[in-house]
Write an enzyme that holds these catalytic residues in place. Sequence first.
Site, short mmCIF file in Angstrom:
data_model
loop_
_atom_site.label_atom_id
_atom_site.label_comp_id
_atom_site.label_asym_id
_atom_site.label_seq_id
_atom_site.Cartn_x
_atom_site.Cartn_y
_atom_site.Cartn_z
N ARG A 106 -5.46 -0.71 0.59
CA ARG A 106 -5.19 -1.47 1.80
C ARG A 106 -5.53 -2.94 1.57
NH1 ARG A 106 -2.35 -1.65 6.54
NH2 ARG A 106 -3.48 -0.66 8.24
N GLN A 140 0.83 -1.21 0.00
CA GLN A 140 0.00 0.00 0.00
C GLN A 140 0.87 1.26 0.00
OE1 GLN A 140 -3.58 1.52 2.75
NE2 GLN A 140 -1.64 1.60 3.82
N TYR A 148 4.63 -8.77 15.99
CA TYR A 148 4.86 -7.67 15.05
C TYR A 148 5.42 -6.45 15.78
CZ TYR A 148 3.69 -3.71 11.99
OH TYR A 148 3.74 -2.55 11.24
N SER A 184 6.21 1.99 13.80
CA SER A 184 4.75 1.84 13.94
C SER A 184 4.24 2.19 15.32
CB SER A 184 4.41 0.37 13.64
OG SER A 184 3.09 0.08 14.05
N ALA A 213 7.61 -5.13 4.92
CA ALA A 213 7.42 -5.83 6.20
C ALA A 213 6.29 -6.84 6.08
CB ALA A 213 7.06 -4.84 7.32
N GLN A 214 6.26 -7.79 7.01
CA GLN A 214 5.04 -8.59 7.23
C GLN A 214 4.19 -7.68 8.09
OE1 GLN A 214 2.09 -9.92 8.06
NE2 GLN A 214 2.97 -10.71 9.97
N GLU A 229 2.14 0.50 16.69
CA GLU A 229 2.00 -0.79 17.37
C GLU A 229 3.12 -0.97 18.40
OE1 GLU A 229 -0.61 -2.92 16.83
OE2 GLU A 229 0.13 -4.63 17.99
P1 NAP Z 1 1.72 -3.76 3.03
O1 NAP Z 1 0.68 -3.24 2.10
O2 NAP Z 1 1.53 -5.08 3.66
O3 NAP Z 1 3.11 -3.75 2.25
C1 NAP Z 1 4.24 -4.40 2.74
C2 NAP Z 1 5.15 -4.76 1.58
O4 NAP Z 1 6.32 -5.41 2.15
C3 NAP Z 1 4.53 -5.73 0.58
O5 NAP Z 1 4.86 -5.31 -0.73
C4 NAP Z 1 5.22 -7.05 0.92
O6 NAP Z 1 5.37 -7.91 -0.20
C5 NAP Z 1 6.60 -6.55 1.36
N1 NAP Z 1 7.33 -7.57 2.10
C6 NAP Z 1 6.85 -8.45 3.02
N2 NAP Z 1 7.84 -9.26 3.45
C7 NAP Z 1 8.96 -8.89 2.79
C8 NAP Z 1 10.29 -9.35 2.77
N3 NAP Z 1 10.68 -10.38 3.54
N4 NAP Z 1 11.17 -8.75 1.95
C9 NAP Z 1 10.80 -7.72 1.15
N5 NAP Z 1 9.56 -7.23 1.12
C10 NAP Z 1 8.64 -7.81 1.92
O7 NAP Z 1 1.97 -2.73 4.23
P2 NAP Z 1 1.80 -1.13 4.24
O8 NAP Z 1 0.50 -0.80 4.85
O9 NAP Z 1 2.16 -0.57 2.93
O10 NAP Z 1 2.91 -0.73 5.31
C11 NAP Z 1 4.19 -0.32 4.91
C12 NAP Z 1 5.14 -0.35 6.09
O11 NAP Z 1 4.70 0.51 7.10
C13 NAP Z 1 5.29 -1.71 6.75
O12 NAP Z 1 6.62 -1.81 7.22
C14 NAP Z 1 4.34 -1.65 7.92
O13 NAP Z 1 4.74 -2.55 8.92
C15 NAP Z 1 4.52 -0.20 8.32
N6 NAP Z 1 3.40 0.45 8.97
C16 NAP Z 1 2.19 0.45 8.38
C17 NAP Z 1 1.14 1.14 8.97
C18 NAP Z 1 -0.23 1.15 8.34
O14 NAP Z 1 -1.19 1.47 9.06
N7 NAP Z 1 -0.36 0.87 7.06
C19 NAP Z 1 1.36 1.85 10.16
C20 NAP Z 1 2.62 1.85 10.72
C21 NAP Z 1 3.65 1.16 10.11
P3 NAP Z 1 4.36 -9.16 -0.40
O15 NAP Z 1 3.10 -8.56 -0.91
O16 NAP Z 1 5.10 -9.99 -1.38
O17 NAP Z 1 4.20 -9.81 0.95
N1 GDD Z 2 -7.65 -7.19 10.70
C1 GDD Z 2 -8.77 -7.24 11.44
N2 GDD Z 2 -9.77 -8.08 11.06
N3 GDD Z 2 -8.87 -6.47 12.54
C2 GDD Z 2 -10.01 -6.52 13.24
C3 GDD Z 2 -11.08 -7.35 12.90
C4 GDD Z 2 -10.95 -8.17 11.74
O1 GDD Z 2 -11.85 -8.93 11.38
N4 GDD Z 2 -12.08 -7.15 13.79
C5 GDD Z 2 -11.65 -6.26 14.67
N5 GDD Z 2 -10.39 -5.86 14.36
C6 GDD Z 2 -9.58 -4.92 15.13
C7 GDD Z 2 -8.21 -5.46 15.51
O2 GDD Z 2 -8.29 -6.32 16.64
C8 GDD Z 2 -7.48 -4.16 15.79
O3 GDD Z 2 -7.74 -3.76 17.13
C9 GDD Z 2 -8.13 -3.16 14.83
O4 GDD Z 2 -9.31 -3.79 14.34
C10 GDD Z 2 -7.24 -2.78 13.66
O5 GDD Z 2 -6.78 -3.98 13.06
P1 GDD Z 2 -5.97 -3.94 11.67
O6 GDD Z 2 -6.73 -3.19 10.65
O7 GDD Z 2 -5.59 -5.34 11.36
O8 GDD Z 2 -4.70 -3.05 12.00
P2 GDD Z 2 -3.70 -3.06 13.25
O9 GDD Z 2 -4.00 -1.87 14.10
O10 GDD Z 2 -3.65 -4.37 13.91
O11 GDD Z 2 -2.29 -2.87 12.52
C11 GDD Z 2 -2.12 -1.86 11.51
O12 GDD Z 2 -1.69 -0.67 12.11
C12 GDD Z 2 -0.39 -0.71 12.70
C13 GDD Z 2 -0.11 0.68 13.27
O13 GDD Z 2 -0.72 0.84 14.50
C14 GDD Z 2 -1.13 -2.42 10.50
O14 GDD Z 2 -1.12 -1.57 9.38
C15 GDD Z 2 0.28 -2.47 11.04
O15 GDD Z 2 1.20 -2.80 9.99
C16 GDD Z 2 0.61 -1.10 11.62
O16 GDD Z 2 1.92 -1.07 12.13
#
Ligand code: NAP
Ligand code: GDD
Length: 325
Positions: free
Chosen positions: A189, A14, A154, A128, A85-86, A130
Amino acid sequence: MKKRKAFITGINGQDGSYLAEYLLEKDYEVYGIVRRNSIAENQESRIDHLVGNGVETAYGDLLDVSSLERMVGTIKPDEIYNVGAQSHVRISFDIPQFTVQTNALGVLNMLEAYKYHCPKARFYQASSSECFGRSVEEDGYQRETTKMEPTSPYGCAKVFGYNIVRHYRFAHKLFAVNGILFNHESPRRGANFVTNKVVKGAVRIKSGLQDKLELGNMDAYRDWGHSKDYVRAMNMIINHTEPDDFVVATGRTHSVREMCNYVFSKLDINYKDVVTQNPKFLRAEELKYLKGDSSKIRKVLGWKPKYTFETLMDEMIEHWQGVYE
Ligand code: NAP
Ligand code: GDD
């Protein structure tokens, strides 16, 4: 003038995809690694429109140091964005070792490649909210000074990533920085994150394509922004005059229940009629509450989000209506 070069891990994610678009608009040359996917169509699904149009990709993995060294050694980027990241918190309980290897050791691998092959570059780490886990300040916010008490594999791995970046900055005098980003969403997303799962599910229910939606904990609170605003923050953080770490957040928080209420109400559905709980979506330990204080980045770098919670959700609803209606 010579174009600036950016290297992005996770470019097909994303954030990686919006970041690549944003950097192209700013006239960067953009490079990235993608992981091999057995479904070739998924390989570059979010960046198909960019590849060959200013973006170059190669196969690579944060766990394959040779791929990282080859990329940064040949490209010699000016800016490295480690957003790979995962990224799924609940799934990190199922695959903790892979999560820790990628999200912790992967950062170290990337830092080492950077230190040896292009130490004059700048390095951005996707840290993050998190990381804060159980920790909330008395005023109800998390900020740069808030203690990190992660509640998931994570989160634990991301705390390591955050700290190792700071260590490389102080020990090796590298321009390595963290953005501590709160949740950010978009139509791109992954559909197993809660916002996109709810919006997609609600639109499908409205269209008669499914009749219920199963969720986990609906009483968790998150501070949700738009990915486009947050990739702009990444570029501002890496281009600051000095290396520093910044929280990026909207400062507003909503429960999953409130989010459901907003989305389903927009479609004239009472969420209580269709949403049920399935324990399989619960986590062994839940992070209950996030609300970020982003005063520092607003004051020092002048960043502020363009989207609100409502405009973010509306854009996501419109996206899924375009797919299913
Ligand atoms: P995302 O959509 O899951 O994108 C993550 C990317 O990392 C995907 O392209 C994935 O490739 C790749 N990846 C996974 N494992 C890898 C590996 N071993 N080596 C190289 N690439 C790998 O996540 P995002 O929402 O864009 O988030 C981007 C970054 O910000 C992540 O580090 C996440 O933890 C961090 N973050 C996200 C949020 C949020 O709310 N979105 C908030 C705080 C921090 P595949 O598709 O092949 O798995
Ligand atoms: N995924 C998911 N699926 N979450 C759910 C569900 C469901 O069916 N039902 C309730 N939730 C609640 C989760 O328990 C969590 O409290 C909240 O919704 C948000 O879940 P996610 O959207 O999976 O995001 P996250 O907060 O766990 O993690 C995301 O934000 C982090 C930053 O705070 C991810 O983007 C992480 O990569 C990122 O670091």
